[in-house]
Design an enzyme around this catalytic site. Structure first.
Site, PDB file in Angstrom:
ATOM      1  N   HIS A  42       0.809  -1.218   0.000  1.00  0.00           N
ATOM      2  CA  HIS A  42       0.000   0.000   0.000  1.00  0.00           C
ATOM      3  C   HIS A  42       0.846   1.273   0.000  1.00  0.00           C
ATOM      4  CE1 HIS A  42       0.490  -0.250   4.492  1.00  0.00           C
ATOM      5  NE2 HIS A  42       0.500   1.065   4.380  1.00  0.00           N
ATOM      6  N   SER A  56       4.746   2.513   8.003  1.00  0.00           N
ATOM      7  CA  SER A  56       4.448   1.340   7.186  1.00  0.00           C
ATOM      8  C   SER A  56       5.650   0.963   6.329  1.00  0.00           C
ATOM      9  CB  SER A  56       3.243   1.620   6.284  1.00  0.00           C
ATOM     10  OG  SER A  56       2.081   1.816   7.043  1.00  0.00           O
ATOM     11  N   ASP A  82       0.464  -7.656   1.455  1.00  0.00           N
ATOM     12  CA  ASP A  82       0.811  -6.241   1.640  1.00  0.00           C
ATOM     13  C   ASP A  82       2.329  -6.038   1.632  1.00  0.00           C
ATOM     14  OD1 ASP A  82       0.284  -3.541   1.876  1.00  0.00           O
ATOM     15  OD2 ASP A  82       0.255  -3.574   4.066  1.00  0.00           O
TER      16      ASP A  82
END
Length: 399
Positions: free
Chosen positions: A131, A245, A161
């Site tokens: 993402h 992230s 992911d």
């Protein structure tokens, strides 16, 4: 008269030697004795009680002395962070801007973090989140010393992911040491390194503990309010914020045990951060390196969970018995797919795969993606027009 004077003189003749003796005694007490005591030739006098004297003797026997304490602030954590920080980078997602009224250009669509995990043949490989780079036309990596390097996305995977980038190793000195997430225990220290809230706070370090292992978190990819996947993650209370992230979750030895992925972002929630376990990530990273994508077994059906439709349709449209509590119904079958070749049809309801109950689409994907490989045989139990049936398919790779 003369006789009297002579007797008086004899009476006080002894005072002179006495005064001299007193003076000499004072000098000896005030000057000589202290020097002898310092030299240890005369024991020092003490006013301590016998108990105090015994305690003093015991302390002297143990060589206990009052000394100043020197504190070394270079702890194991600071040393580990100093070693690992150069391997954690910023990742900038750059996308082209198409505006009829403006000149075409590129904008920064978002930032995240990444970890340099391998250097070989002049190339540095970086793992980050899918993402973080999703929709990017260009990706830029920002090293810990603010060096900007253009990178290439060589593979990305929605379900895990994870994404893998590569770039020249000209500005890179080291890669992070890979650990083992299977051995992680609840309560052991955990350190998160990344770029929360963007590159302004690059290489930020937060420390906590491992709060849980083998957690599953529902993920909604199409934002329709229904979960599409269950991510298997490590839970930590080390602060993980937007921008973290793709960053590193490391143990006390500086080894990579997880890729920071998400946090529960609610006002009433504190200290709920999650990372993708490195044991789960490594095979996917290797496949992304070599193939650019993750090949998973392909069944060839478009399915939906039964709980997405009203219960009255279970009996009216799908003709299901009352004892059926869950499953997935087939909306369409791709021609020439394994499902088509096995005879599956639209509105068939799958309730078991290889004997494992299937309650929803997540259960189906878990069996296909985690337990099966391309070329495996799969036994499917399903309902058609109210009758239970079975068929067997050979799983293939999606073309």
């Amino acid at each position: 008269m003369g006789y009297y004077r002579r007797r008086t003189h004899r009476r006080f003749y002894w005072l002179t030697p006495l005064l001299l003796g007193v003076i000499i005694g004072i000098l000896i007490v005030s000057l000589v004795i202290p020097e002898l005591m310092k030299a240890g030739l005369i024991p020092q006098a003490t006013s301590e009680t016998p108990r105090q004297q015994q305690e003093t003797s015991q302390l002297q026997d143990r060589n206990i002395t009052n000394t100043s304490v020197s504190v070394d602030v270079s702890t194991q954590v600071t040393e580990v962070v100093e070693t690992v920080t150069p391997t954690v980078v910023g990742v900038t997602n750059i996308q082209r801007q198409n505006d009829y009224w403006r000149e075409q250009g590129s904008i920064e669509a978002g930032t995240g973090s990444g970890v340099i995990y391998k250097i070989t043949d002049g190339t540095a490989y970086i793992v980050t989140n899918h993402h973080v780079i999703e929709g990017a036309d260009q990706v830029e990596v920002v090293l810990y010393d603010d060096t900007h390097v253009e990178a290439e996305v060589i593979g990305s995977d929605l379900f895990s992911d994870l994404a893998v980038l590569r770039m020249s190793d000209d500005s890179v000195d080291q890669a992070i040491e890979i650990g083992i997430s299977q051995n992680v225990k609840v309560g052991e220290p955990a350190i998160a390194i990344g770029n929360p809230l963007g590159l302004m706070f690059s290489s930020s370090v937060t420390q906590g503990v491992i709060s849980g292992t083998e957690r599953t978190i529902p993920q909604d990819f199409d934002m329709d309010g229904r979960p599409d996947w269950q991510a298997e993650v490590i839970q930590t209370d080390a602060a993980i914020n937007p921008g973290n992230s793709g960053g590193a979750l490391i143990n006390i030895y500086g080894q990579l045990i997880g890729i920071n992925s998400m946090k529960i972002n609610e006002a009433a929630v504190e200290g709920l951060g999650f990372a993708i376990p490195i044991d789960y990530a490594i095979p996917i990273m290797e496949e992304l390196e070599t193939k650019g994508n993750v090949e998973r077994p392909f069944l060839g059906v478009e399915v939906y969970s039964l709980d997405e439709i009203p219960h009255r349709e279970w009996e009216k449209t799908l003709s299901l018995p009352n004892d059926v509590t869950g499953g997935v119904y087939i909306w369409s079958v791709q021609p020439m797919s394994p499902a088509d070749q096995s005879g599956l049809q639209r509105l068939d309801v799958i309730i078991e795969l290889d004997g494992e109950p299937i309650g929803n689409i997540i259960d189906l994907r878990k069996v296909l993606f985690h337990e099966k490989e391309i070329g495996d045989q799969l036994e499917i139990t399903y309902y058609r027009n109210g009758e239970i049936q079975q068929t067997e398919v050979t799983l293939t790779a999606q073309e």
